[in-house]
Design a protein around this motif. Structure first.
Motif, PDB file in Angstrom:
ATOM      1  N   GLU A 195      32.864   5.034 -11.792  1.00 16.26           N
ATOM      2  CA  GLU A 195      33.863   4.205 -12.232  1.00 16.26           C
ATOM      3  C   GLU A 195      35.199   4.762 -11.091  1.00 16.26           C
ATOM      4  O   GLU A 195      35.150   4.929 -10.087  1.00 16.26           O
ATOM      5  CB  GLU A 195      34.809   5.238 -13.450  1.00 16.26           C
ATOM      6  N   THR A 196      36.330   3.678 -11.106  1.00 13.26           N
ATOM      7  CA  THR A 196      37.340   3.135 -10.268  1.00 13.26           C
ATOM      8  C   THR A 196      38.281   3.990 -11.149  1.00 13.26           C
ATOM      9  O   THR A 196      38.547   3.598 -11.925  1.00 13.26           O
ATOM     10  CB  THR A 196      37.044   2.125  -9.847  1.00 13.26           C
ATOM     11  N   VAL A 197      38.689   5.578 -10.616  1.00 10.84           N
ATOM     12  CA  VAL A 197      40.309   6.211 -11.245  1.00 10.84           C
ATOM     13  C   VAL A 197      41.157   5.776 -10.571  1.00 10.84           C
ATOM     14  O   VAL A 197      40.768   5.877  -8.661  1.00 10.84           O
ATOM     15  CB  VAL A 197      39.383   7.329 -11.859  1.00 10.84           C
ATOM     16  N   PRO A 198      42.546   6.247 -10.502  1.00 15.78           N
ATOM     17  CA  PRO A 198      43.682   6.059  -9.852  1.00 15.78           C
ATOM     18  C   PRO A 198      43.762   7.186  -9.513  1.00 15.78           C
ATOM     19  O   PRO A 198      43.552   8.429  -9.981  1.00 15.78           O
ATOM     20  CB  PRO A 198      44.383   5.474 -11.189  1.00 15.78           C
ATOM     21  N   ILE A 199      44.374   7.380  -8.381  1.00 16.86           N
ATOM     22  CA  ILE A 199      44.729   9.459  -7.530  1.00 16.86           C
ATOM     23  C   ILE A 199      46.176   8.791  -7.885  1.00 16.86           C
ATOM     24  O   ILE A 199      47.069   7.884  -7.906  1.00 16.86           O
ATOM     25  CB  ILE A 199      44.422   8.816  -6.246  1.00 16.86           C
ATOM     26  N   GLU A 207      49.426  -0.576  -2.052  1.00 18.35           N
ATOM     27  CA  GLU A 207      49.274   1.174  -2.657  1.00 18.35           C
ATOM     28  C   GLU A 207      49.151   1.609  -3.035  1.00 18.35           C
ATOM     29  O   GLU A 207      49.949   2.947  -3.614  1.00 18.35           O
ATOM     30  CB  GLU A 207      49.270   1.674  -0.865  1.00 18.35           C
ATOM     31  N   GLU A 239      49.791   2.105  -6.057  1.00 14.43           N
ATOM     32  CA  GLU A 239      47.807   2.870  -7.087  1.00 14.43           C
ATOM     33  C   GLU A 239      46.455   2.860  -6.601  1.00 14.43           C
ATOM     34  O   GLU A 239      45.645   2.087  -6.456  1.00 14.43           O
ATOM     35  CB  GLU A 239      47.849   2.404  -8.896  1.00 14.43           C
ATOM     36  N   LYS A 271      43.421   4.677  -5.388  1.00 12.06           N
ATOM     37  CA  LYS A 271      42.068   4.947  -6.362  1.00 12.06           C
ATOM     38  C   LYS A 271      40.811   5.223  -6.124  1.00 12.06           C
ATOM     39  O   LYS A 271      40.704   4.767  -4.239  1.00 12.06           O
ATOM     40  CB  LYS A 271      41.732   3.354  -7.008  1.00 12.06           C
ATOM     41  N   THR A 289      36.778   5.624  -6.041  1.00 18.68           N
ATOM     42  CA  THR A 289      35.446   5.708  -6.206  1.00 18.68           C
ATOM     43  C   THR A 289      34.418   6.476  -6.588  1.00 18.68           C
ATOM     44  O   THR A 289      34.568   7.545  -6.007  1.00 18.68           O
ATOM     45  CB  THR A 289      34.339   4.484  -5.441  1.00 18.68           C
TER      46      THR A 289
END
Length: 403
Positions: free
Chosen positions: A276-280, A294, A296, A298, A300
């Motif tokens: 999954e790719t998740v937001p930081i 930049e 949002e 992300k 990996t």
């Protein structure tokens, strides 16, 4: 003879010069002078405004004037010394043919002029309020731009003839890039009313001609990104997390001086069960924002699911190595060793009990010793396979044989 002739010529020139000075200084004969492009000014526009009217157009804004006077007087006269004005205080709505009054300095006479009347179009007076738009002109260094901190009057009224006000699209103030620094600077900014094409519109009035603007340099920089990753998923999953090392931010120069790194909220990947790719979640200081792509950043996350399988070996299934002559070695009955194999789910089924050997090395044991470390080896093609032993030691009976 020749010398007398030269002397006569010189005397003639001197006498001519003296006569010219006398004529100019004493007699002062009149001459004429052409003045082109004399501005025509509309007067008593305030009277029109009190009546709810305003000028929308004038047939011409300049005129030519011929004046006469002495050579000396005219030599000191230029366009700025002549006024041409139209009194519009009595004008009515619609087209008005109005007289141009020309005034010249004392001792000067108007002998001719290119026009004596102009057409003045008058309409209803209207007003609208516009936001002040500050534009920075000139060149900023790479990675910098001007930022408007505060406008003392962010809105200004624009008044004039209906048709002209309808054309007004924006209200702009220009600030030279050279006046913007790393500390807050206050700049007096002259305003212009513009149409939708960005061209100035004349013959209108503003409630104020200038505004005071506080401005500061805005910088764009790339800074290291700090992210703490938490994984409480246990042994069932392994999470391989790839994070961006840097982020690009922009903000006021005085704010960026205090920032060395950009921090994010703790990233918990414990519940992620597949790639999954998740937001930081970035934590930005006041006055600083992320730039462009930049907005949002992300992470990996690559997830590997693991499984386990247990194999039990009793005392009779444990191999013995390193036996010495004249000694006997016996694993105490009733003991078992459990081997737990851990691997990726797709690999765990490929390991069988017959591919595992559990053994002890008794080469260092003496008759008084009964505890020995257990070792295991397995026949598996998977490099990810890990084996754990429980218990890690077993009891061994060591005896001696008579010679």
């Amino acid at each position: 003879m020749l010398n007398n002739k030269k002397l006569n010529i010189i005397l003639s020139l001197i006498i001519a010069a003296m006569l010219w000075v006398y004529v100019v200084g004493e007699v002062q004969p009149d001459t004429t002078k052409q003045l082109r492009g004399v501005p025509i000014t509309m007067t008593r526009t305030d009277v029109l405004a009190e009546r709810g009217l305003a000028i929308s157009a004038v047939s011409t804004e300049t005129m030519d004037v011929e004046i006469s006077g002495s050579v000396l007087a005219l030599s000191e006269i230029d366009v700025s010394d002549v006024t041409a004005s139209v009194d519009v205080g009595t004008g009515i709505k619609g087209e008005n043919e109005m007289t141009v009054i020309v005034r010249v300095p004392s001792g000067i006479t108007v002998t001719d002029k290119s026009l004596s009347k102009v057409n003045v179009a008058i309409e209803n007076l209207t007003t609208k309020t516009l936001d002040v738009n500050v534009v920075y002109t000139g060149t900023f260094a790479n990675g910098t731009e001007g930022e408007t901190v505060l406008i003392n009057r962010p809105q200004v009224d624009v008044s004039g003839a209906e048709s002209l006000i309808a054309l007004v699209d924006s209200l702009r103030g220009n600030i030279d890039a050279a006046k913007v620094g790393e500390e807050e600077t206050e700049v007096e900014c002259e305003l212009q009313a513009l149409n939708k094409d960005g061209n100035p519109i004349g013959d209108i009035s503003l409630s104020q001609e200038t505004v005071s603007v506080k401005t500061i340099l805005n910088k764009t920089v790339t800074l290291p990104l700090e992210v703490e990753v938490v994984d409480n998923s246990g042994e069932e999953y392994v999470h391989d997390v790839t994070l961006p090392e840097t982020v690009t931010v922009k903000g006021r120069a005085d704010k960026l001086k205090e920032v060395e790194t950009i921090k994010a909220k703790t990233l918990d990947v414990s519940q992620i069960k597949s790639d999954e790719t998740v937001p930081i979640a970035i934590q930005l200081p006041d006055g600083i924002e992320l730039v462009g792509e930049e907005e949002e950043p992300k992470a990996t996350v690559v997830v590997t699911a693991f499984g386990t399988k247990n194999y039990i070996f009793n005392s009779g299934e444990i191999s013995i190595y390193g036996e010495k002559a004249n000694y006997t070695y016996t694993v105490v009955d009733g003991q078992t060793v459990t081997i737990t194999a851990k691997d990726k789910l797709e690999n765990i089924g490929g390991l069988q009990k017959n591919g595992i050997e559990v053994y002890i090395d008794v080469s260092e044991l003496e008759s008084s010793e009964e505890v020995q470390q257990v070792t295991v080896k397995a026949d598996t093609e998977s490099k990810e396979t890990t084996l754990t032993i429980s218990p890690e030691t077993i009891n061994v009976m060591v005896g001696s044989q008579p010679e």
